[in-house]
Structure formats: C-alpha cells, structure tokens
Design an enzyme around this catalytic site. Structure first.
Site: not given
Length: 375
Positions: A92-96
C-alpha cells in the site's frame, strides 16, 4: 496347508501396514504459521509493518510461535540472526491505509496468491486539481473547472468504467522497468527508457458513496472508516435521500494511532517523500470555501494491478476536468477484512497471543477460500 511361519509373516506385514497407514494419517506437528492481516495507518510504508513484527519476534524468541517459525525455517537468516520469515501480499502506498495481508513462516508461500487477488477500496477523490503523483502528496500540475459536473454525469461515468478497462500505471509507482523502480526514474529526473505500457484491469464494482449536493446522505461506512466529511449531514433525513450503495458497515476496533507513539520500543524509519523536499515542488492548494474543488467518495471492487489514483484521474478526464486522490482505504483482500477476526491493529501486534489468534482466523479464511475455488 499354510505354514505357521507364513501366517506369522502375513500378520506382521498386516500390522506394519496398519502402523504405517496410521503414521501417514497422523499429521506432523506444524507450528502455528500462516496468514493474517494488519490495518496499516497512513504515513508509513507496508514494509514498516513487517519491520515492526520482526522487531516483536526478535524480542520474544522464547515464545512458542517464534520458536516454531525459526525451527521450521532452518535458514541462516533464522538460525544465525534469529529473524523469522515474514512478508506481505501486496503493498500500500504510504498515503493509503487499511488491509495489508501478512504471511509468517510457511504462510509466506501463499502470498503470491494474495497479490494476484481482487481487492476492495474506498477512495476520496478531489476534482479540479491534478498532481505529478495523481494524489495529494504530489506537485501541482494543472487546475480546471468543475462547475459543469453533476451527480448524474458522475454516475453515468462510473457506470462506463465498470468491467474490463485499459489503464496506464502512474509514473510514481513501484513497477520495475529495466531493473529500476518507476518512481526512482521520476525522483531522479531520468527519462524512461520507453513508454509505460497500458494493462487490462477489471472493475467488478464501482459505487458512489458521497456527493456534495447537500441532498445525498453519505454512506455511514465513511464515518466508521474515518473519512473526513466536510459537510455536516447529521440533521438530514435518510428518508429524503436513500444512502447510496451501502458498504457493509463495519465498526473498527480502536482508533488508528501512530506506531511511534504506541510502541516506545520500536522506532520505524520515517517515510520522507522526495517530492515534498524538491525546491520545484508546488503543493496542492488546501480546500477553501468557494474554491474549484469537487469532492466525492467511491467504493471500488477491482482486480489485482488496478491503480485507484489512475482510475480517479481517468474518471476526471472523462468528465472534462482533472482530478487526484486524497485518501485511500483498502477494506478487503481475499476475505481478509477490516474489523474481522484475522485483522489486527498495529498496536495489537505487540501481543503474540493476539497474533496467534489472528493467524488461526486467517488460516480458516484461507481454507474456506481454497475450498470454494475447488468446487
């Protein structure tokens, strides 16, 4: 007439066969290893979750779970360094935030099936602005009006994106090209060796969960999952406008907290996005009253390899504007769900008894999934 010696030999062979059959049917003890899930907070990488679990196991090597994993492994990593075998089934992306499926010990062998499975996301979209990363962490690229967009046009557009679609992965992604991550090319300012190839992905479901028309009542799951809603609908009557496409309401266990505050014994490497320290970086303007933004939330059930950032940008283009993603939550992956018995909050990973319980529940999910695929 059969001799006594032959009878004795026959009896011995029969007894041996029964014993061997019993040994075959009796499974060897396998340490409790398998799959479970962790609810990743926003702002850290998926690898940080694994680092944290590795740290917990390192401090508790006398625990039966850790001992069992190390004994079965037998590698130099396990025997000399005391590191358990652990991995995840899809980053998962850091933002997600949301579901990260974790494999421990022999469960790691099953992870390749996880990365190729379908997933369910809830995403917050902001139309009117676009960025280099297609999300709110990137640098501003373009700005276009949104006042021509209506809820009806948005619903028609979502319908058009259901089924098999062609999608080009974003430049800021972890895909490899000639042995180098795409985001490394972007951050280092190096031209790509060739164009990013498009791919076919499957959108199984695409539902609108909120729309800022002061009539549509946001789906209750948005509040349950911690999405920030700018408009207060607490006095709105659900009877006047039905909730759009319920999201299987789930009450999460505990609040989402920062690892650094909860785990004083563990200091994860802080994630820093080079795009934010770039002197040429132009931040996305914050939302203000009367600005050009149009926010809405969608629920996406999609195949592996689908980029929600790209999906939102493509939806915006179809509507004659630009858009980016401002929040993303992975709700489910192959039966592993937020709020389910196989899913732990990060702070719960400190307790290996809870990890064992989650693995037991996760293995039941895996067995049921395997049984359904065989039928």
């Amino acid at each position: 007439m059969v001799s006594r010696s032959l009878i004795a030999l026959s009896s011995k062979l029969s007894t041996s066969s029964i014993t061997n059959a019993t040994k075959t049917k009796t499974p060897k003890h396998v340490p409790l290893t398998g799959l479970f899930a962790v609810n990743k907070p926003s702002g850290i990488t998926s690898t940080t979750i694994l680092d944290h679990l590795q740290h917990v196991c390192k401090r508790n090597q006398s625990h039966p779970l850790v001992k069992g994993v190390l004994e079965v492994d037998g590698s130099k990593r396990a025997q000399k360094r005391g590191l358990v075998k652990i991995g995840h089934g899809g980053t998962l992306d850091p933002l997600a935030r949301g579901i990260v499926v974790v494999g421990m010990g022999t469960g790691c062998k099953k992870l390749h099936n996880m990365s190729g499975s379908s997933k369910v996301y809830i995403a917050e979209a902001r139309l009117g602005y676009s960025s280099t990363t297609l999300d709110s962490t990137g640098s501003l690229v373009d700005q276009k009006p949104t006042d021509h967009i209506t809820k009806e046009r948005l619903l028609d557009t979502l319908q058009a994106f259901k089924g098999e679609i062609s999608q080009t992965p974003p430049l800021y992604s972890a895909l490899n090209m000639d042995g180098k991550r795409l985001y490394d090319y972007a951050r280092e300012g190096i031209p790509l060796p060739r164009e990013i190839p498009s791919r076919k992905v499957q959108i199984h479901g695409l539902d609108l969960l909120s729309y800022p028309d002061e009539v549509t009542v946001p789906d209750p799951c948005l509040q349950a999952f911690g999405f920030q809603l700018d408009t207060d609908f607490s006095d709105a009557s659900v009877g006047d406008s039905p909730v759009v496409n319920s999201c299987d309401n789930v009450t999460l266990r505990g609040d989402e907290n920062d690892i650094q505050e909860e785990q004083k014994s563990f200091r994860p490497k802080k994630f820093s996005d080079p795009t934010l320290t770039d002197p040429t970086h132009i931040p996305i303007p914050p939302p203000t009253i009367g600005d050009n933004s149009l926010y809405f939330h969608i629920r996406v059930h999609c195949s592996s390899g689908t980029y929600i950032r790209t999906l939102i940008a493509d939806i915006a283009s179809h509507l004659g504007t630009v858009g980016l993603m401002t929040d993303l939550l992975r709700v489910e992956q192959s039966g592993y769900r937020l709020g389910g018995p196989a899913t732990l909050e990060v702070r719960e990973c400190e307790d290996l008894e809870k990890v064992e319980d989650a693995i037991q529940a996760g293995n039941r999910i895996w067995d049921e999934r395997t049984r359904q695929h065989q039928e």
